[in-house]
Motif scaffolding. Structure first.
Motif, PDB file in Angstrom:
ATOM      1  N   TYR A  52      29.488  29.454  36.160  1.00  0.00           N
ATOM      2  CA  TYR A  52      29.929  30.839  35.935  1.00  0.00           C
ATOM      3  C   TYR A  52      28.724  31.776  35.808  1.00  0.00           C
ATOM      4  CZ  TYR A  52      30.801  34.653  32.573  1.00  0.00           C
ATOM      5  OH  TYR A  52      30.794  35.847  31.913  1.00  0.00           O
TER       6      TYR A  52
ATOM      7  N   GLU B 203      38.698  34.330  31.938  1.00  0.00           N
ATOM      8  CA  GLU B 203      39.391  34.745  33.166  1.00  0.00           C
ATOM      9  C   GLU B 203      38.825  33.999  34.374  1.00  0.00           C
ATOM     10  OE1 GLU B 203      38.676  38.921  32.917  1.00  0.00           O
ATOM     11  OE2 GLU B 203      40.177  39.194  31.321  1.00  0.00           O
ATOM     12  N   TRP B 204      37.506  33.868  34.425  1.00  0.00           N
ATOM     13  CA  TRP B 204      36.861  33.139  35.520  1.00  0.00           C
ATOM     14  C   TRP B 204      37.301  31.674  35.495  1.00  0.00           C
ATOM     15  CZ3 TRP B 204      33.728  28.902  35.839  1.00  0.00           C
ATOM     16  CH2 TRP B 204      33.033  28.697  37.036  1.00  0.00           C
TER      17      TRP B 204
ATOM     18  N   LYS C 282      40.793  31.125  36.855  1.00  0.00           N
ATOM     19  CA  LYS C 282      40.816  31.250  38.318  1.00  0.00           C
ATOM     20  C   LYS C 282      40.177  30.038  39.002  1.00  0.00           C
ATOM     21  CE  LYS C 282      38.958  34.151  41.978  1.00  0.00           C
ATOM     22  NZ  LYS C 282      38.055  35.242  42.286  1.00  0.00           N
ATOM     23  N   ASN C 283      39.056  29.568  38.480  1.00  0.00           N
ATOM     24  CA  ASN C 283      38.273  28.521  39.144  1.00  0.00           C
ATOM     25  C   ASN C 283      38.542  27.102  38.650  1.00  0.00           C
ATOM     26  OD1 ASN C 283      36.255  30.040  40.965  1.00  0.00           O
ATOM     27  ND2 ASN C 283      36.279  31.190  39.055  1.00  0.00           N
TER      28      ASN C 283
ATOM     29  N   SER D 292      31.055  35.019  26.956  1.00  0.00           N
ATOM     30  CA  SER D 292      31.078  35.909  28.116  1.00  0.00           C
ATOM     31  C   SER D 292      29.683  36.476  28.299  1.00  0.00           C
ATOM     32  CB  SER D 292      32.074  37.050  27.907  1.00  0.00           C
ATOM     33  OG  SER D 292      31.983  37.980  28.969  1.00  0.00           O
TER      34      SER D 292
ATOM     35  N   GLU E  13      26.952  32.266  39.157  1.00  0.00           N
ATOM     36  CA  GLU E  13      27.753  33.118  40.052  1.00  0.00           C
ATOM     37  C   GLU E  13      27.724  34.577  39.609  1.00  0.00           C
ATOM     38  OE1 GLU E  13      32.457  33.596  40.667  1.00  0.00           O
ATOM     39  OE2 GLU E  13      31.685  31.609  41.228  1.00  0.00           O
ATOM     40  N   ARG E  14      27.777  34.798  38.327  1.00  0.00           N
ATOM     41  CA  ARG E  14      27.833  36.161  37.786  1.00  0.00           C
ATOM     42  C   ARG E  14      26.485  36.872  37.906  1.00  0.00           C
ATOM     43  NH1 ARG E  14      29.236  40.638  37.014  1.00  0.00           N
ATOM     44  NH2 ARG E  14      30.031  41.514  35.100  1.00  0.00           N
TER      45      ARG E  14
ATOM     46  N   GLU F 276      35.706  37.593  29.991  1.00  0.00           N
ATOM     47  CA  GLU F 276      35.382  37.379  31.404  1.00  0.00           C
ATOM     48  C   GLU F 276      35.254  35.890  31.755  1.00  0.00           C
ATOM     49  OE1 GLU F 276      32.500  39.698  34.145  1.00  0.00           O
ATOM     50  OE2 GLU F 276      31.388  37.980  33.343  1.00  0.00           O
ATOM     51  N   PHE F 277      34.582  35.106  30.910  1.00  0.00           N
ATOM     52  CA  PHE F 277      34.448  33.685  31.203  1.00  0.00           C
ATOM     53  C   PHE F 277      35.817  33.002  31.202  1.00  0.00           C
ATOM     54  CE2 PHE F 277      33.463  29.257  29.556  1.00  0.00           C
ATOM     55  CZ  PHE F 277      33.169  28.747  30.808  1.00  0.00           C
TER      56      PHE F 277
END
Length: 126
Positions: A98, A74-75, A78-79, A63, A101-102, A71-72
């Protein structure tokens, strides 16, 4: 105060994220980032070279957000729902996506300047 980050791979990106999450980036601090790449935190390790090269750690262990160690994951859910964050080693390029984008929004802050210059190559010239 001024800070220079030389190289904006994962370590440089993690430092910038740390400054953001600690609130220090929202003060009178100015950060100059020296890196020739146009994408943040990608570098050689997470570039768009091949989807066959995998991370050597599970997404749950990676993350860029010190306040959210998942966080990674969770991302990723989703993606890229085709990957299971707890058991799959994912392509390095996915982590690069990721990271880009972050971190891209942080590069748009007034007090952050991305200088697309290779400091090491510049210093090695006679």
């Amino acid at each position: 105060m001024k800070i220079a980050i030389v190289g904006f791979g994962v370590s440089g990106a993690a430092l910038l994220m740390s400054l953001k999450t600690s609130g220090k980036l929202d003060t009178d601090l100015h950060v100059d980032i020296f890196d020739p790449n146009h994408e943040p935190a990608v570098g050689l390790a997470y570039g768009k070279d091949s989807n066959h090269l995998l991370l050597n750690a599970f997404p749950t262990a990676m993350s860029l957000n010190p306040d959210n160690p998942l966080e990674f994951s969770e991302w990723l859910e989703k993606n890229y729902p085709e990957f299971n964050a707890t058991v799959d080693l994912v392509p390095r390029t996915v982590f690069g996506e990721y990271a880009s984008e972050r971190l891209s929004p942080l590069l748009e802050k007034e007090n952050v300047t991305h200088i697309k210059n290779n400091m090491i190559a510049s210093q090695s010239k006679p």
